[in-house]
Design a protein around this motif. Structure first.
Motif, mmCIF file in Angstrom:
data_model
loop_
_atom_site.group_PDB
_atom_site.id
_atom_site.type_symbol
_atom_site.label_atom_id
_atom_site.label_comp_id
_atom_site.label_asym_id
_atom_site.label_seq_id
_atom_site.Cartn_x
_atom_site.Cartn_y
_atom_site.Cartn_z
ATOM 1 N N GLY A 5 17.049 27.078 -17.393
ATOM 2 C CA GLY A 5 17.455 28.393 -16.931
ATOM 3 C C GLY A 5 17.265 28.716 -15.477
ATOM 4 O O GLY A 5 18.141 29.290 -14.854
ATOM 5 N N TYR A 6 16.164 28.350 -14.893
ATOM 6 C CA TYR A 6 15.854 28.747 -13.523
ATOM 7 C C TYR A 6 16.807 28.062 -12.557
ATOM 8 O O TYR A 6 17.049 26.879 -12.658
ATOM 9 N N LYS A 7 17.367 28.830 -11.603
ATOM 10 C CA LYS A 7 18.327 28.324 -10.614
ATOM 11 C C LYS A 7 19.533 27.673 -11.284
ATOM 12 O O LYS A 7 20.177 26.801 -10.721
ATOM 13 N N GLU A 11 9.094 31.121 8.768
ATOM 14 C CA GLU A 11 9.054 31.903 7.526
ATOM 15 C C GLU A 11 8.945 31.038 6.274
ATOM 16 O O GLU A 11 8.365 31.474 5.281
ATOM 17 N N ASN A 12 9.507 29.856 6.301
ATOM 18 C CA ASN A 12 9.456 28.986 5.122
ATOM 19 C C ASN A 12 8.030 28.487 4.907
ATOM 20 O O ASN A 12 7.359 28.081 5.856
ATOM 21 N N ARG A 67 19.718 32.115 1.193
ATOM 22 C CA ARG A 67 19.333 33.016 0.103
ATOM 23 C C ARG A 67 18.319 34.057 0.564
ATOM 24 O O ARG A 67 18.405 35.230 0.227
ATOM 25 N N LYS A 68 17.333 33.647 1.348
ATOM 26 C CA LYS A 68 16.265 34.550 1.785
ATOM 27 C C LYS A 68 16.594 35.267 3.092
ATOM 28 O O LYS A 68 15.848 36.128 3.522
ATOM 29 N N PHE A 89 16.752 18.736 3.231
ATOM 30 C CA PHE A 89 17.527 19.631 4.085
ATOM 31 C C PHE A 89 18.412 20.581 3.273
ATOM 32 O O PHE A 89 18.477 21.778 3.591
ATOM 33 N N GLU A 90 19.083 20.077 2.250
ATOM 34 C CA GLU A 90 19.984 20.918 1.455
ATOM 35 C C GLU A 90 19.235 22.087 0.816
ATOM 36 O O GLU A 90 19.706 23.218 0.816
ATOM 37 N N SER A 91 18.062 21.807 0.286
ATOM 38 C CA SER A 91 17.249 22.850 -0.339
ATOM 39 C C SER A 91 16.770 23.858 0.712
ATOM 40 O O SER A 91 16.772 25.070 0.477
#
Length: 187
Positions: free
Chosen positions: A121-123, A27-28, A18-19, A9-11
């Motif tokens: 690095g990512y996120k 949409e997801n 964000r989107k 859920f958090e993600s």
């Protein structure tokens, strides 16, 4: 190796923000994620073909094609797939016709680089200094080269086995000079 996960859920909530999704459940595309990790590059195409034959492909993107000739970095095949409608009449798949699954297909070495790059690095809240980014992308180049070398070794071994079989058939006897794993497979 096949890995899978269900988005928590958090993600999902973070992604909605964000989107800026208006209809997040429609949409997801990655409530369910599957990653297939292979040893050789040519196996990626084989798996892609199996997926194309058995699922509906909504989107397909080879991330390697986004890299310029002089660039190195993230490499992976990403697909958004759905179960075929004919499957959805069975109890196991009933109600799943609109569920999209993100599928990633890559080699072990592509996966290794992506996992480490993600961790570094990512996120991430911290930005890597330029010299460390350079080292990271240099490792991508080295792993891409290693992927090509492993594929070449596999192809050469298969060619050796094929040629040994053909020569042995023509001669009417086993023609390999040494018994090793490749000549044994040919035998």
């Amino acid at each position: 190796t096949i890995e899978s996960r269900i988005k928590d859920f958090e993600s999902f909530y973070e992604k909605i923000s964000r989107k800026k999704y208006k209809n997040p459940f429609e949409e997801n595309e990655d409530f369910c994620g599957i990653r297939i990790i292979l040893y050789f590059q040519d196996d990626i195409e084989k798996v892609n073909k199996i997926i194309e034959e058995n699922f509906i492909i909504e989107e397909s993107e080879n991330k390697s094609t986004k890299l310029e000739d002089n660039e190195f970095g993230y490499r992976s095949n990403h697909l958004i797939i759905k179960v075929k409608g004919s499957w959805c009449v069975t109890p196991n798949y009933k109600g799943l016709e609109n569920i999209k699954v993100e599928l990633q297909i890559r080699t072990v070495l592509m996966h290794t680089w992506a996992a480490i790059e993600h961790k570094l690095g990512y996120k991430s809240n911290q930005e890597l200094p330029k010299n460390l980014k350079r080292k990271l992308y240099l490792m991508s180049a080295q792993l891409e080269n290693a992927d090509m070398q492993f594929q070449e070794i596999k192809n050469d071994a298969e060619n050796f086995q094929h040629n040994t079989v053909e020569e042995s058939k023509k001669e009417g006897k086993f023609t390999a000079n040494k018994l090793n794993i490749d000549s044994f497979k040919a035998l």
